[in-house]
Design a protein around this motif. Structure first.
Motif, PDB file in Angstrom:
ATOM      1  N   LYS A  29      34.466  -6.674 -67.486  1.00 44.76           N
ATOM      2  CA  LYS A  29      35.482  -5.827 -66.842  1.00 44.76           C
ATOM      3  C   LYS A  29      36.831  -6.009 -67.525  1.00 44.76           C
ATOM      4  O   LYS A  29      37.150  -7.088 -68.019  1.00 44.76           O
ATOM      5  CB  LYS A  29      35.603  -6.191 -65.355  1.00 44.76           C
ATOM      6  N   THR A  34      41.031  -5.294 -66.775  1.00 43.42           N
ATOM      7  CA  THR A  34      42.092  -4.885 -65.861  1.00 43.42           C
ATOM      8  C   THR A  34      43.308  -4.499 -66.693  1.00 43.42           C
ATOM      9  O   THR A  34      43.530  -5.039 -67.777  1.00 43.42           O
ATOM     10  CB  THR A  34      42.466  -6.010 -64.888  1.00 43.42           C
ATOM     11  N   TYR A  35      44.078  -3.554 -66.175  1.00 40.36           N
ATOM     12  CA  TYR A  35      45.157  -2.956 -66.962  1.00 40.36           C
ATOM     13  C   TYR A  35      46.502  -3.599 -66.662  1.00 40.36           C
ATOM     14  O   TYR A  35      46.756  -4.112 -65.563  1.00 40.36           O
ATOM     15  CB  TYR A  35      45.230  -1.452 -66.697  1.00 40.36           C
TER      16      TYR A  35
END
Length: 404
Positions: free
Chosen positions: A261, A263-264
């Motif tokens: 994953k 995340t920004y």
């Protein structure tokens, strides 16, 4: 009053000769010329602080980062954005529009409506058409009249609870029309629609106040503002930008990456993937400083005089027709001469050192409305003079005689 000769001395290219004639540059709608301070700012970056930004602990990286982020703050102040992180660097207006349309792909659903004006540049039509194809949304067009003005009564009728986005240029690149964007923004917000303003043609002539306008997005290009090519700004309200997913993935725009994953990062970095045009971004801040030193009140006064004088003088030419006669208009004159293709006029007057734009100006729907193949467009900047307009008029008359 501006000291025009002093101003012109700031722009090295204006002393050039083209085809043995003094350059008369009337293609400012396509790109403005660059003052020496902007050229120097680009050179200074590469000569003194060339390094990548945001990622380095070494001195040059910190200096480059500080200069880049200082430019962001200059632009924040210039457009009166509430937060610096609402100011995103892009490669230009087109990039900014595409970033927004890409984000709306995850929001719109079939049957939603997007309103676009009949006065738009292709860059504010095509991305929305592509978005409609992806989402099933419907594109509606705000019509114009023969003066080149949007018909507000028709706009009001088009607005409904189906309207999710309204997108319109602040000023038409092809006709110079200044659109009533504050009215349009307020009316769009009454039905809950978001509004994007294409300010590419506006920023050379006026200072947009994005908080006063209350627009959700405002986009423009640096090269129209005496800044470098390959630079631009996407302003978005914080809450609007946070609703949109990133336009591109890569370095800088991430908070944490694993193979499971990603995340920004927070704004503005979420939308600024990869190494940016650092020199260009810094120099854009320099251009904004320069324009403010000249003063936008002074710029508007000078350009108003040029528009009035140019209109008066060009209309002395027999068979000349001006397209775009809006009551609110900036320093653009689009015209044709009966029986002569605009390209032929443009080609001949280029031999006399005069640079104008000919064609449809990436605004084919406008040309289709007037049932013409294109126009000759003379677009004036604050560094132009009435004497240059006299040269244009004489050159057009000479071309007319040659082609008659």
């Amino acid at each position: 009053m501006l000291d025009i000769q002093k101003i012109r001395a700031d722009f090295p290219i204006l002393t050039q000769k083209v085809n043995g004639k003094p350059l008369v540059y009337f293609d400012n709608g396509a790109t403005t010329q660059k003052p020496q301070v902007v050229i120097d700012a680009i050179a200074k970056y590469y000569q003194e602080i060339n390094a990548n930004i945001h990622r380095g602990v070494h001195t040059l990286s910190q200096l480059a980062t500080d200069a880049y982020e200082e430019s962001r703050k200059k632009i924040q102040n210039h457009i009166n954005a509430k937060f610096a992180h609402e100011v995103l660097f892009t490669s230009g207006t087109t990039h900014g529009i595409n970033a927004v349309t890409n984000g709306f792909a995850s929001i719109l659903k079939p049957g939603d409506e997007i309103l676009v004006s009949a006065l738009e540049h292709h860059s504010n039509i095509v991305p929305w058409q592509m978005l409609c194809e992806r989402t099933g949304a419907i594109l509606r067009v705000i019509p114009m009249n023969t003066d080149g003005e949007l018909i507000m009564a028709e706009y009001d009728k088009l607005l409904s609870d189906k309207t999710k986005v309204v997108t319109v240029n602040h000023i038409s690149n092809a006709l110079g029309t200044i659109n009533p964007v504050k009215y349009m923004i307020d009316k769009a917000h009454e039905v809950g629609a978001a509004v994007l303003i294409d300010g590419a043609q506006a920023v050379p002539h006026l200072k947009p106040d994005v908080q006063e306008l209350d627009c959700d997005f405002y986009v423009f290009s640096g090269h129209k503002l005496c800044g470098p090519t390959g630079t631009g700004i996407l302003y978005g309200k914080e809450e609007c930008l946070n609703k949109l997913p990133p336009y591109q993935g890569g370095g800088e725009m991430i908070k944490e990456v694993t193979f499971e994953k990603t995340t920004y990062a927070e704004l503005p970095h979420k939308f600024e993937a990869g190494t940016p045009n650092i020199a260009g971004g810094i120099a854009l801040g320099t251009a904004v400083d320069y324009m403010n030193e000249v003063g936008f009140d002074n710029i508007q006064q000078q350009e108003k005089e040029l528009l009035e004088y140019g209109t008066q003088q060009l209309l002395t030419i027999e068979g000349l027709k001006i397209y775009g006669t809006a009551k609110e208009k900036t320093s653009v004159i689009s015209f044709n001469i009966d029986g002569i293709h605009p390209y032929d006029i443009g080609t001949i007057i280029d031999k006399l050192g005069i640079a104008v734009r000919t064609g449809h100006h990436c605004a084919q729907p406008i040309m289709n409305f007037f049932e013409i193949p294109g126009t000759i467009r003379a677009s004036f900047a604050f560094y132009n003079t009435k004497e240059e307009i006299d040269s244009l008029v004489a050159a057009v008359k000479r071309a007319q005689n040659m082609l008659a």
